[in-house]
Design a protein around this motif. Structure first.
Motif, PDB file in Angstrom:
ATOM      1  N   LEU A 286       0.834  -1.196   0.000  1.00  0.00           N
ATOM      2  CA  LEU A 286       0.000   0.000   0.000  1.00  0.00           C
ATOM      3  C   LEU A 286       0.877   1.257   0.000  1.00  0.00           C
ATOM      4  CD1 LEU A 286      -2.858   1.204   0.126  1.00  0.00           C
ATOM      5  CD2 LEU A 286      -2.702   1.091   2.634  1.00  0.00           C
ATOM      6  N   GLU A 287       1.931   1.255   0.781  1.00  0.00           N
ATOM      7  CA  GLU A 287       2.849   2.400   0.817  1.00  0.00           C
ATOM      8  C   GLU A 287       3.501   2.609  -0.550  1.00  0.00           C
ATOM      9  OE1 GLU A 287       5.546   1.361   3.878  1.00  0.00           O
ATOM     10  OE2 GLU A 287       4.183   1.880   5.529  1.00  0.00           O
ATOM     11  N   LEU A 288       3.846   1.511  -1.196  1.00  0.00           N
ATOM     12  CA  LEU A 288       4.451   1.597  -2.525  1.00  0.00           C
ATOM     13  C   LEU A 288       3.463   2.185  -3.524  1.00  0.00           C
ATOM     14  CD1 LEU A 288       7.174   0.834  -3.863  1.00  0.00           C
ATOM     15  CD2 LEU A 288       6.130  -1.330  -4.525  1.00  0.00           C
ATOM     16  N   LEU A 289       2.211   1.733  -3.449  1.00  0.00           N
ATOM     17  CA  LEU A 289       1.177   2.206  -4.361  1.00  0.00           C
ATOM     18  C   LEU A 289       0.881   3.686  -4.144  1.00  0.00           C
ATOM     19  CD1 LEU A 289      -0.958   1.603  -6.526  1.00  0.00           C
ATOM     20  CD2 LEU A 289      -2.502   0.863  -4.703  1.00  0.00           C
ATOM     21  N   GLU A 290       0.916   4.118  -2.887  1.00  0.00           N
ATOM     22  CA  GLU A 290       0.594   5.516  -2.563  1.00  0.00           C
ATOM     23  C   GLU A 290       1.813   6.430  -2.640  1.00  0.00           C
ATOM     24  OE1 GLU A 290      -1.251   5.163   1.269  1.00  0.00           O
ATOM     25  OE2 GLU A 290      -3.253   4.933   0.386  1.00  0.00           O
ATOM     26  N   GLY A 291       2.981   5.877  -2.954  1.00  0.00           N
ATOM     27  CA  GLY A 291       4.172   6.700  -3.088  1.00  0.00           C
ATOM     28  C   GLY A 291       4.822   7.043  -1.777  1.00  0.00           C
ATOM     29  N   ASP A 292       4.555   6.235  -0.750  1.00  0.00           N
ATOM     30  CA  ASP A 292       5.101   6.525   0.581  1.00  0.00           C
ATOM     31  C   ASP A 292       6.389   5.732   0.798  1.00  0.00           C
ATOM     32  OD1 ASP A 292       5.418   7.454   3.112  1.00  0.00           O
ATOM     33  OD2 ASP A 292       3.903   6.152   4.033  1.00  0.00           O
ATOM     34  N   TYR A 293       7.442   6.095   0.034  1.00  0.00           N
ATOM     35  CA  TYR A 293       8.713   5.409   0.189  1.00  0.00           C
ATOM     36  C   TYR A 293       9.800   6.415   0.531  1.00  0.00           C
ATOM     37  CZ  TYR A 293       7.412   6.016  -4.722  1.00  0.00           C
ATOM     38  OH  TYR A 293       6.873   6.474  -5.892  1.00  0.00           O
ATOM     39  N   ASP A 294      10.933   5.905   1.009  1.00  0.00           N
ATOM     40  CA  ASP A 294      11.979   6.778   1.533  1.00  0.00           C
ATOM     41  C   ASP A 294      12.677   7.563   0.439  1.00  0.00           C
ATOM     42  OD1 ASP A 294      14.620   5.214   0.782  1.00  0.00           O
ATOM     43  OD2 ASP A 294      13.185   3.732   1.526  1.00  0.00           O
ATOM     44  N   GLU A 295      13.341   8.640   0.854  1.00  0.00           N
ATOM     45  CA  GLU A 295      13.960   9.567  -0.091  1.00  0.00           C
ATOM     46  C   GLU A 295      15.053   8.915  -0.917  1.00  0.00           C
ATOM     47  OE1 GLU A 295      16.545  13.691   0.077  1.00  0.00           O
ATOM     48  OE2 GLU A 295      15.092  13.256   1.665  1.00  0.00           O
ATOM     49  N   ASP A 296      15.777   7.971  -0.327  1.00  0.00           N
ATOM     50  CA  ASP A 296      16.857   7.302  -1.052  1.00  0.00           C
ATOM     51  C   ASP A 296      16.322   6.562  -2.271  1.00  0.00           C
ATOM     52  OD1 ASP A 296      19.580   6.184  -1.372  1.00  0.00           O
ATOM     53  OD2 ASP A 296      18.587   4.306  -0.868  1.00  0.00           O
ATOM     54  N   LEU A 297      15.217   5.891  -2.081  1.00  0.00           N
ATOM     55  CA  LEU A 297      14.618   5.150  -3.192  1.00  0.00           C
ATOM     56  C   LEU A 297      13.999   6.111  -4.201  1.00  0.00           C
ATOM     57  CD1 LEU A 297      14.401   2.121  -3.791  1.00  0.00           C
ATOM     58  CD2 LEU A 297      12.055   2.199  -2.962  1.00  0.00           C
ATOM     59  N   ILE A 298      13.447   7.198  -3.714  1.00  0.00           N
ATOM     60  CA  ILE A 298      12.841   8.184  -4.609  1.00  0.00           C
ATOM     61  C   ILE A 298      13.872   8.739  -5.575  1.00  0.00           C
ATOM     62  CG2 ILE A 298      11.746  10.459  -4.723  1.00  0.00           C
ATOM     63  CD1 ILE A 298      10.516   9.842  -1.988  1.00  0.00           C
TER      64      ILE A 298
END
Length: 400
Positions: A286-298
């Motif tokens: 769900l976090e992945l789908l909503e874009g709730d991932y850490d800055e490093d991965l972004i």
């Protein structure tokens, strides 16, 4: 005549017009591979085991396999990663790639030798080095690039040379005995995630997972090519999150997934997907789908998807809002541009001729054709490229 024809022609003849292979190094992460696939014009990329960080294939480089969108989806939706997909995206691509080597073949090898590697050696692709010479008077080799031959290239070669094999061209697929009744099938109402192991087999076999009714009638398919088409954005009018596809596989039924892919992501289905993720406690997905991932991965996604590093003025928040929602104008591979939907499976009948099936497969850029009964569309089996190719090899060996 047929045997000498195959022995006389070289595999390098099949490389004419083929693009140069640009493999990923083994140090590539899954997230890097994901966005490399989004930019490329093929449904898969080769992985090079050379220690060099360069993306240039050489005669010393060894292909350690290949990675496709299906490989990544299956990886993210596996039991070990479905609860922590963000961490899984930081894994090396070697953890995802298909587990077989793609052999490097001497360009002067004959068509027959290449065919033997496919049919006896189990190779699904062949790497062919192509040598370039200096423009100077020395004429020495300055560099080596490679191209990748597929089973489709061999089938196309035999179709172009069908006159030499006229005795089998008009025979039915049933008479030739090339209908495989062991298909990778799933029910329309079965959970799509239950097809993960079937999708992995389909990707390796250049086939697809067929969707059938309770009485065995063909409804459609979940194929690597249609999933790659969805991911490429070739049929998506509105921006769609990159990670909606693994989330859809994790929550929808096979029939729902077909509809989701065919309508380009269907924003109306996203709330349902999110609700089911919550019900199943798949918070990581769900976090992945909503874009709730850490800055490093972004930052990795941002630089990978754009092909350039992010601007100094671009904040993490700005990058985050754009990740997975960029509008991609490219249409992907030729098979993607065809825009074929999941329910539009390519089919033939028992009495279809060998040459007709070859034309069907090549026209639609698929490596398999489903065989159904003419009366009720009940699934009989599937014809795959290796079985087609084996007919020509046996014919050549028998004619000489």
């Amino acid at each position: 005549m047929a045997l000498s024809f195959l022995a006389r022609n070289e595999v390098s003849d099949l490389c004419i017009g083929k693009p140069t292979l640009t493999p990923l190094p083994v140090s590539t992460t899954v997230s890097d591979a994901l966005f490399a696939l989004r930019r490329c014009f093929d449904s898969y990329l080769s992985i090079c085991s050379s220690s060099s960080s360069s993306h240039t294939a050489t005669s010393e480089s060894k292909s350690a396999g290949k990675v496709s969108i299906v490989d990544i989806i299956c990886f993210l939706c596996s039991d070990s990663n479905i609860h922590s997909p963000i961490a899984a995206l930081k894994s090396p691509v070697s953890a995802v790639s298909s587990e077989y080597l793609i052999p490097t073949v001497d360009p002067h090898s004959s068509i027959l030798e290449g065919l033997d590697l496919i049919l006896d050696g189990g190779a699904r692709n062949l790497i062919i080095p192509r040598r370039k010479k200096k423009n100077g008077s020395g004429g020495k080799v300055s560099e080596v690039d490679c191209c990748c031959l597929s089973q489709e290239d061999f089938v196309r070669f035999f179709l172009d040379s069908i006159g030499i094999f006229s005795s089998v061209a008009a025979q039915s697929v049933e008479t030739l005995g090339i209908i495989n009744t062991e298909t990778l099938a799933i029910g329309y109402n079965d959970p799509a995630i239950s097809a993960i192991h079937l999708l992995k087999q389909a990707a390796l076999a250049h086939s697809a997972v067929v969707v059938v009714t309770n009485d065995g009638k063909l409804i459609g398919e979940i194929s690597p090519s249609t999933l790659a088409f969805f991911f490429s954005g070739g049929s998506i009018e509105n921006d769609t999150d990159v990670f909606s596809l693994p989330a859809a596989v994790a929550t929808l039924t096979a029939g729902e997934l077909m509809a989701f892919v065919d309508c380009g992501g269907g924003n109306s289905m996203i709330p349902t997907i999110k609700e089911r993720l919550k019900e199943r406690n798949l918070t990581g997905m769900l976090e992945l789908l909503e874009g709730d991932y850490d800055e490093d991965l972004i930052s990795v996604f941002s630089s990978s998807s754009s092909g350039t590093s992010s601007s100094d003025e671009e904040s993490p928040a700005t990058r985050k809002s754009s990740i997975g929602r960029r509008k991609y104008s490219r249409s992907g591979s030729y098979s993607a541009r065809m825009g074929r939907k999941s329910e539009e499976a390519i089919v033939c009948h028992r009495r279809s001729s060998l040459v007709a099936v070859m034309i069907q497969a090549l026209a639609h850029r698929v490596s398999y054709v489903w065989v159904v009964e003419e009366e009720d569309y009940k699934l009989v089996g599937v014809i795959v490229f290796p079985d087609l190719l084996n007919v020509f090899r046996e014919q050549a060996l028998g004619l000489e």
